[in-house]
Design an enzyme around this catalytic site. Structure first.
Site, short mmCIF file in Angstrom:
data_model
loop_
_atom_site.label_atom_id
_atom_site.label_comp_id
_atom_site.label_asym_id
_atom_site.label_seq_id
_atom_site.Cartn_x
_atom_site.Cartn_y
_atom_site.Cartn_z
N TYR A 69 0.31 10.52 0.40
CA TYR A 69 -0.40 10.87 1.63
C TYR A 69 0.44 10.61 2.88
CZ TYR A 69 -1.63 5.97 0.67
OH TYR A 69 -1.59 4.65 0.33
N LYS A 70 1.68 10.16 2.73
CA LYS A 70 2.55 9.95 3.88
C LYS A 70 3.38 11.22 4.11
CE LYS A 70 2.74 4.99 2.83
NZ LYS A 70 1.67 4.58 3.74
N ASP A 119 9.55 1.20 -5.25
CA ASP A 119 8.42 1.76 -4.51
C ASP A 119 8.99 2.71 -3.47
OD1 ASP A 119 6.41 2.28 -2.67
OD2 ASP A 119 5.53 0.30 -2.78
N ARG A 173 4.86 0.97 14.97
CA ARG A 173 5.74 1.80 14.15
C ARG A 173 5.67 3.23 14.67
NH1 ARG A 173 4.52 1.07 7.85
NH2 ARG A 173 2.59 2.07 8.55
N PHE A 216 5.62 -4.66 0.75
CA PHE A 216 4.25 -4.31 1.10
C PHE A 216 3.28 -5.21 0.33
CE2 PHE A 216 0.41 -1.68 1.06
CZ PHE A 216 0.33 -1.37 2.40
#
Length: 406
Positions: free
Chosen positions: A231-232, A206, A380, A129
């Site tokens: 928040y995922k 991560d 995605r 990322f």
């Protein structure tokens, strides 16, 4: 399978789903018939709406400044311990909620290279990322280190063999994602950690795209450091604070690069000169984001109720169904799967590629079909196990087909 066959299969899978009842725990979204972006922003829980209202009224409004002494200051470590026990395989005292993922990556990365003086390289993969890469670029510049890049397949990720070819006596730190943000590749964290340790380096994982959907065993894998957002799949809401893991063996020597008052040994002593707190609290810098961390506590409790093993089983079933539907409906129109087909190497999202997908995504959003677009040409499909149904997955993929047919 035909489109009608796939719809029938989705309904049957939903009827047999032991976790189906958990979907009712989430707030509905008006005008959205298929939400396939839980790997970017999880849906809010009904309980969170109630708890936040109650907190404002009873805790913030009722207790005022007394709340800090009564419980608020302890929340970061309490919630960290709950997360560690529920989804991370981490014993108490090693996880804490604080800051953003970016800030925590910096803190952990700086501490790790300081713990390996004389070593000159940070190892990471070129498809990680952007934040992970950018933060490590900055640390390398500050500390006079060199970045050494691991190459990964476009539709895969970092393997232990590829890492072994890059680490060596100059490796201070290796930084990888447990689940790759684009392809969804699930790395063998235990094997890769062992490879880096054999070279004398430290590892920072991560877990942004795995925590809450893919079980981790940070203690058993002998991980040094880990970080993740909330928040995922942890449904903490937009901008919710991140969490960090520091193995207990590294805490006494952890060199905090952002020395703030609340990470000091005696915050209210207001003494001259910084002395770090004992244990995981030394990772803290400033005042904890209490309102921001409350929603993730609700989701951690829900995951604990369902069981992280059952959550993972549902994730695998959802992605398997999505691959079947993509192969049947979208592949004939030139759509390519850019994620691993082996469930053991796949997280809870899959990426599909087509040159028209940027425009297709915009059109889908107008219809209340919400997948996620990632350059250069990928959609995605983020399938959050406790809030996503099989029929919802079918609806989204069927809508992609309709756009490709236009």
């Amino acid at each position: 399978m035909t489109e009608p066959d796939l719809l029938i299969a989705a309904k049957e899978l939903d009827a047999a789903d032991p976790l189906a009842g958990f979907r009712d725990r989430f707030l509905p979204a008006d005008g959205v018939s298929s939400y396939l972006d839980g790997n970017s922003l999880g849906r809010p829980l009904r309980a969170t709406e109630e708890h936040l209202q109650g907190f404002v009224r009873e805790q913030w409004g009722g207790r005022l400044i007394r709340g800090w002494d009564e419980q608020w200051l302890e929340l970061p470590q309490q919630i960290g311990d709950e997360l560690g026990a529920t989804a991370l395989g981490a014993a108490a005292g090693q996880c804490i909620v604080a800051d953003s993922t970016t800030v925590l990556l910096y803190k952990l990365g700086r501490a790790a290279v300081a713990a390996r003086p004389g070593r000159t390289e940070i190892v990471l993969d070129a498809d990680n990322f952007p934040t992970d890469r950018y933060v490590m670029e900055g640390i390398a510049r500050e500390c006079g280190l060199t970045l050494r890049w691991v190459r990964a397949d476009y539709d895969g990720g970092v393997s232990a063999e590829a890492v072994a070819a890059c680490v060596g006596p100059q490796t201070a730190l290796a930084v990888f994602s447990h689940v790759a943000y684009r392809s969804g590749f699930l790395a063998d964290a235990e094997a890769i950690t062992s490879v880096v340790h054999a070279a004398g380096g430290l590892v920072l994982w991560d877990l942004c795209h795995s925590a809450g959907a893919v079980p981790a065993q940070l203690d058993a894998w002998n991980v040094d450091y880990a970080v993740g957002c909330s928040y995922k799949y942890l449904n903490g809401g937009p901008g919710a604070p991140a969490w960090a893991y520091v193995a207990s063996r590294h805490q006494a020597d952890f060199q905090q690069p952002i020395q703030g008052w609340l990470g000091s040994a005696d915050p209210f002593g207001m003494a001259q000169g910084y002395q770090p707190a004992a244990g995981i609290r030394r990772l803290v810098s400033g005042t904890p984001p209490v309102l921001g961390m409350l929603p993730m506590r609700d989701m951690i409790a829900l995951i604990a109720e369902a069981g992280i093993g059952a959550v993972r089983a549902k994730s695998v079933a959802l992605t398997e169904y999505a691959l079947t539907a993509v192969d049947a409906l979208l592949a004939p129109h030139g759509v390519v799967v850019a994620s691993p087909r082996d469930a053991a190497q796949r997280g809870s999202h899959i990426t599909i590629d087509h040159p028209a997908f940027k425009a297709v995504t915009a059109a889908l959003w107008e219809q209340g079909i919400i997948p996620d677009y990632r350059n250069p040409s990928g959609i995605r499909l983020g399938l959050s196990p406790l809030s996503t149904s099989f029929e919802e997955t079918f609806t989204g993929i069927s809508a992609v087909l309709a756009e490709l047919r236009r």
